[in-house]
Design a protein around this motif. Structure first.
Motif, PDB file in Angstrom:
ATOM      1  N   ILE A 196     -10.044  34.092   2.323  1.00  0.00           N
ATOM      2  CA  ILE A 196      -9.320  35.220   1.710  1.00  0.00           C
ATOM      3  C   ILE A 196     -10.116  36.503   1.889  1.00  0.00           C
ATOM      4  N   ALA A 197     -11.412  36.442   1.596  1.00  0.00           N
ATOM      5  CA  ALA A 197     -12.256  37.635   1.732  1.00  0.00           C
ATOM      6  C   ALA A 197     -12.272  38.137   3.175  1.00  0.00           C
ATOM      7  N   LEU A 198     -12.393  37.234   4.120  1.00  0.00           N
ATOM      8  CA  LEU A 198     -12.369  37.648   5.523  1.00  0.00           C
ATOM      9  C   LEU A 198     -11.020  38.237   5.907  1.00  0.00           C
ATOM     10  N   SER A 199      -9.952  37.633   5.427  1.00  0.00           N
ATOM     11  CA  SER A 199      -8.622  38.139   5.715  1.00  0.00           C
ATOM     12  C   SER A 199      -8.451  39.560   5.182  1.00  0.00           C
ATOM     13  N   LEU A 200      -8.963  39.796   3.976  1.00  0.00           N
ATOM     14  CA  LEU A 200      -8.891  41.136   3.391  1.00  0.00           C
ATOM     15  C   LEU A 200      -9.677  42.148   4.217  1.00  0.00           C
ATOM     16  N   ALA A 201     -10.716  41.650   4.915  1.00  0.00           N
ATOM     17  CA  ALA A 201     -11.521  42.509   5.781  1.00  0.00           C
ATOM     18  C   ALA A 201     -10.945  42.586   7.195  1.00  0.00           C
ATOM     19  N   GLY A 202      -9.746  41.995   7.390  1.00  0.00           N
ATOM     20  CA  GLY A 202      -9.086  42.058   8.688  1.00  0.00           C
ATOM     21  C   GLY A 202      -9.626  41.068   9.710  1.00  0.00           C
ATOM     22  N   LYS A 203     -10.251  39.987   9.229  1.00  0.00           N
ATOM     23  CA  LYS A 203     -10.836  38.997  10.135  1.00  0.00           C
ATOM     24  C   LYS A 203     -10.227  37.633   9.871  1.00  0.00           C
ATOM     25  N   LYS A 204     -10.277  36.770  10.889  1.00  0.00           N
ATOM     26  CA  LYS A 204      -9.748  35.416  10.759  1.00  0.00           C
ATOM     27  C   LYS A 204     -10.631  34.462  11.541  1.00  0.00           C
ATOM     28  N   ILE A 205     -10.894  33.315  10.935  1.00  0.00           N
ATOM     29  CA  ILE A 205     -11.647  32.254  11.596  1.00  0.00           C
ATOM     30  C   ILE A 205     -10.798  30.998  11.522  1.00  0.00           C
ATOM     31  N   ASP A 206     -10.505  30.415  12.682  1.00  0.00           N
ATOM     32  CA  ASP A 206      -9.668  29.228  12.715  1.00  0.00           C
ATOM     33  C   ASP A 206     -10.453  27.939  12.486  1.00  0.00           C
ATOM     34  N   GLY A 207     -11.643  27.849  13.014  1.00  0.00           N
ATOM     35  CA  GLY A 207     -12.430  26.624  12.907  1.00  0.00           C
ATOM     36  C   GLY A 207     -13.262  26.587  11.636  1.00  0.00           C
ATOM     37  N   ASP A 208     -14.420  25.970  11.744  1.00  0.00           N
ATOM     38  CA  ASP A 208     -15.329  25.871  10.610  1.00  0.00           C
ATOM     39  C   ASP A 208     -15.902  27.245  10.288  1.00  0.00           C
ATOM     40  N   ILE A 209     -15.623  27.709   9.120  1.00  0.00           N
ATOM     41  CA  ILE A 209     -16.000  29.067   8.736  1.00  0.00           C
ATOM     42  C   ILE A 209     -17.517  29.253   8.692  1.00  0.00           C
ATOM     43  N   TYR A 210     -18.225  28.231   8.243  1.00  0.00           N
ATOM     44  CA  TYR A 210     -19.674  28.366   8.096  1.00  0.00           C
ATOM     45  C   TYR A 210     -20.388  28.306   9.439  1.00  0.00           C
ATOM     46  N   ASP A 211     -19.895  27.520  10.371  1.00  0.00           N
ATOM     47  CA  ASP A 211     -20.458  27.517  11.720  1.00  0.00           C
ATOM     48  C   ASP A 211     -20.257  28.882  12.371  1.00  0.00           C
ATOM     49  N   ASP A 212     -19.060  29.435  12.218  1.00  0.00           N
ATOM     50  CA  ASP A 212     -18.748  30.733  12.800  1.00  0.00           C
ATOM     51  C   ASP A 212     -19.630  31.832  12.207  1.00  0.00           C
ATOM     52  N   ILE A 213     -19.787  31.822  10.895  1.00  0.00           N
ATOM     53  CA  ILE A 213     -20.614  32.833  10.229  1.00  0.00           C
ATOM     54  C   ILE A 213     -22.059  32.720  10.693  1.00  0.00           C
ATOM     55  N   ALA A 214     -22.592  31.506  10.737  1.00  0.00           N
ATOM     56  CA  ALA A 214     -23.979  31.301  11.157  1.00  0.00           C
ATOM     57  C   ALA A 214     -24.200  31.843  12.566  1.00  0.00           C
ATOM     58  N   GLN A 215     -23.235  31.567  13.448  1.00  0.00           N
ATOM     59  CA  GLN A 215     -23.357  32.007  14.828  1.00  0.00           C
ATOM     60  C   GLN A 215     -23.241  33.534  14.943  1.00  0.00           C
ATOM     61  N   LYS A 216     -22.200  34.104  14.349  1.00  0.00           N
ATOM     62  CA  LYS A 216     -21.973  35.548  14.489  1.00  0.00           C
ATOM     63  C   LYS A 216     -23.030  36.391  13.794  1.00  0.00           C
ATOM     64  N   MET A 217     -23.595  35.880  12.705  1.00  0.00           N
ATOM     65  CA  MET A 217     -24.592  36.642  11.955  1.00  0.00           C
ATOM     66  C   MET A 217     -26.021  36.230  12.298  1.00  0.00           C
ATOM     67  N   ASN A 218     -26.127  35.302  13.255  1.00  0.00           N
ATOM     68  CA  ASN A 218     -27.435  34.820  13.661  1.00  0.00           C
ATOM     69  C   ASN A 218     -28.257  34.344  12.454  1.00  0.00           C
ATOM     70  N   LEU A 219     -27.634  33.508  11.639  1.00  0.00           N
ATOM     71  CA  LEU A 219     -28.290  32.958  10.453  1.00  0.00           C
ATOM     72  C   LEU A 219     -28.637  31.497  10.715  1.00  0.00           C
ATOM     73  N   ASP A 220     -29.919  31.217  10.734  1.00  0.00           N
ATOM     74  CA  ASP A 220     -30.384  29.853  10.972  1.00  0.00           C
ATOM     75  C   ASP A 220     -30.668  29.196   9.626  1.00  0.00           C
ATOM     76  N   LEU A 221     -29.591  28.767   8.970  1.00  0.00           N
ATOM     77  CA  LEU A 221     -29.690  28.134   7.656  1.00  0.00           C
ATOM     78  C   LEU A 221     -28.963  26.802   7.670  1.00  0.00           C
ATOM     79  N   PRO A 222     -29.462  25.825   6.927  1.00  0.00           N
ATOM     80  CA  PRO A 222     -28.673  24.604   6.764  1.00  0.00           C
ATOM     81  C   PRO A 222     -27.323  24.954   6.134  1.00  0.00           C
ATOM     82  N   ARG A 223     -26.301  24.195   6.498  1.00  0.00           N
ATOM     83  CA  ARG A 223     -24.942  24.467   6.025  1.00  0.00           C
ATOM     84  C   ARG A 223     -24.872  24.629   4.506  1.00  0.00           C
ATOM     85  N   VAL A 224     -25.531  23.748   3.766  1.00  0.00           N
ATOM     86  CA  VAL A 224     -25.476  23.806   2.301  1.00  0.00           C
ATOM     87  C   VAL A 224     -26.024  25.143   1.795  1.00  0.00           C
TER      88      VAL A 224
END
Length: 183
Positions: A22-50
């Motif tokens: 919902i928050a991403l949609s409000l910001a005009g963005k959409k992620i079809d797959g796993d949201i956390y994988d996409d965020i980690a990749q796009k933001m270059n965040l090397d964190l465990p999923r949890v």
């Protein structure tokens, strides 16, 4: 909980990562797959999923960087992580919009127009309540559509109850494939 049907199953339908989507949609963005994988990749965040999930939900609901720091590995700078997530999700822009609305009208409206009243206009309260309230309406609408499809199809499947963003159904064994098609 046991099914009322011989060989039946209790199943759960839920919305995947509802509030972040919902928050991403409000910001005009959409992620079809796993949201956390996409965020980690796009933001270059090397964190465990949890940890990433905790950071995302914390950013949406107003966690402080100090509190988040205590939950993350010491090598991770929580303030930087929160800044990246808040920027990607447009949290500051949403908070500013909601704050202006609250100051002007004494309330805010969720995405669907339902009024929300607050005694304080803290950014994190406005944003989190807006997203959660909008999420409730998404669930009610989506699950109402599923239930209507079940009725129109004259299925024996019985809705049991709704828990936050999940609907539990009691499904006869022979209708399980039909539920997959409906959803």
């Amino acid at each position: 909980i046991k099914s009322r049907f011989q060989g039946g199953k209790i199943i759960q339908l839920d919305f995947s990562s509802l509030e972040p989507r919902i928050a991403l949609s409000l910001a005009g963005k959409k992620i079809d797959g796993d949201i956390y994988d996409d965020i980690a990749q796009k933001m270059n965040l090397d964190l465990p999923r949890v940890n990433l999930k905790m950071a995302v939900m914390g950013a949406l609901y107003g966690i402080s960087s100090l509190k988040l720091q205590g939950m993350l590995p010491r090598t991770v700078n929580a303030a930087e992580v929160l800044d990246k997530i808040r920027h990607a999700f447009g949290i500051t822009a949403l908070a500013n919009k909601l704050k202006r609305e609250h100051q002007a009208k004494g309330r805010i409206l969720n995405y669907y127009g339902r009024p929300l009243y607050f005694s304080r206009s803290d950014d994190h309260l406005l944003v989190s309540h807006y997203i959660q309230s909008t999420g409730v309406d998404v669930c009610l609408s989506g699950f109402s559509n599923v239930i209507e499809k079940i009725k129109r199809s004259k299925m024996r499947t019985v809705p049991i109850f709704l828990i936050h963003d999940a609907l539990l159904l009691d499904v006869p064994d022979d209708e399980l494939p039909m539920i997959n098609e409906l959803t």
